[in-house]
Design an enzyme around this catalytic site. Structure first.
Site, short mmCIF file in Angstrom:
data_model
loop_
_atom_site.label_atom_id
_atom_site.label_comp_id
_atom_site.label_asym_id
_atom_site.label_seq_id
_atom_site.Cartn_x
_atom_site.Cartn_y
_atom_site.Cartn_z
N CYS A 149 0.83 -1.22 0.00
CA CYS A 149 0.00 0.00 0.00
C CYS A 149 0.85 1.26 0.00
O CYS A 149 0.64 2.17 -0.81
CB CYS A 149 -0.95 -0.02 1.20
N HIS A 150 1.81 1.34 0.92
CA HIS A 150 2.65 2.55 0.99
C HIS A 150 4.12 2.19 1.20
O HIS A 150 4.91 3.03 1.62
CB HIS A 150 2.17 3.48 2.10
N GLY A 151 4.47 0.93 0.99
CA GLY A 151 5.88 0.55 0.98
C GLY A 151 6.54 0.26 2.31
O GLY A 151 7.77 0.33 2.42
#
Ligand code: FES
Length: 194
Positions: A158-160
């Site tokens: 999703c955001h690493g």
């Protein structure tokens, strides 16, 4: 001379009293009212029965999950679920254990050793929720061939956020390590979570 009143001859009893016939409209109303009350009563009984069939929040909060770990080879993981949340059970290889223990714990965002996140004598079994501590996505890395990220543990697409082989946050926006639920080894091959 005796008078005859009410058309009753002297010496005879008056006619016996009869109740007036029931008013049918009133009886209908009583029947309808009774049915209506019965209907409300049935709903009032059925609703709690239906609700009893769903686990309450209390019951869910106390529920446990048994997991057979006998088929999880070193280097493999499985995805299960615990209290409606994804659960990862991972059998770490000696190399992965070595990598986790080589990290300077003081440098971690959420400092914890692998030993603190596993059971004594069973440090190869890493059991965590499969829920990213950033915004709750399910990280990759437990499934066959999935991207484990730059630290070899789990990677949240999703955001690493990247987690290491102890499930500790190493990179990205997640503030905490993957959560370790309460669990116990019921036997060498069964873990009871919760
Ligand atoms: S939810 Fe995992 S990095 Fe944002």
């Amino acid at each position: 001379m005796a008078t005859v009143e009410n058309n009753i001859p002297p010496g005879e009893d008056p006619a016996p009293y009869h109740e007036p016939a029931h008013d049918p409209r009133r009886r209908d109303f009583i029947n309808i009212a009774a049915v209506s009350f019965a209907g409300v009563g049935a709903v009032a009984i059925v609703l709690p029965l239906i609700n009893q069939m769903n686990p309450s929040a209390d019951v869910l909060a106390q529920s446990t999950t048994e997991i057979d770990i006998s088929k999880i080879a070193p280097g493999q993981a499985i995805k299960s679920s615990f209290r409606k949340q994804p659960l990862f059970v991972r059998n770490l290889t000696p190399k992965e254990i070595g990598e986790a223990n080589a990290v300077d714990v003081g440098s971690l965002r959420d400092p914890q050793t692998l030993a603190e996140r596993t059971k004594a004598g069973k440090e190869n079994w890493l059991i965590t929720l499969g829920v990213c501590t950033h915004l709750g996505c399910v990280p990759l890395g437990a499934g066959e061939g999935e991207n484990k990220g730059p630290f070899g543990g789990y990677f949240c697409p999703c955001h690493g956020s990247a987690y290491d082989t102890a499930g500790r946050i190493r990179q990205g926006p997640a503030p905490q390590n993957l959560h370790v639920p309460e669990y116990n080894f019921t036997s060498d091959t069964v873990v009871t979570v919760g």
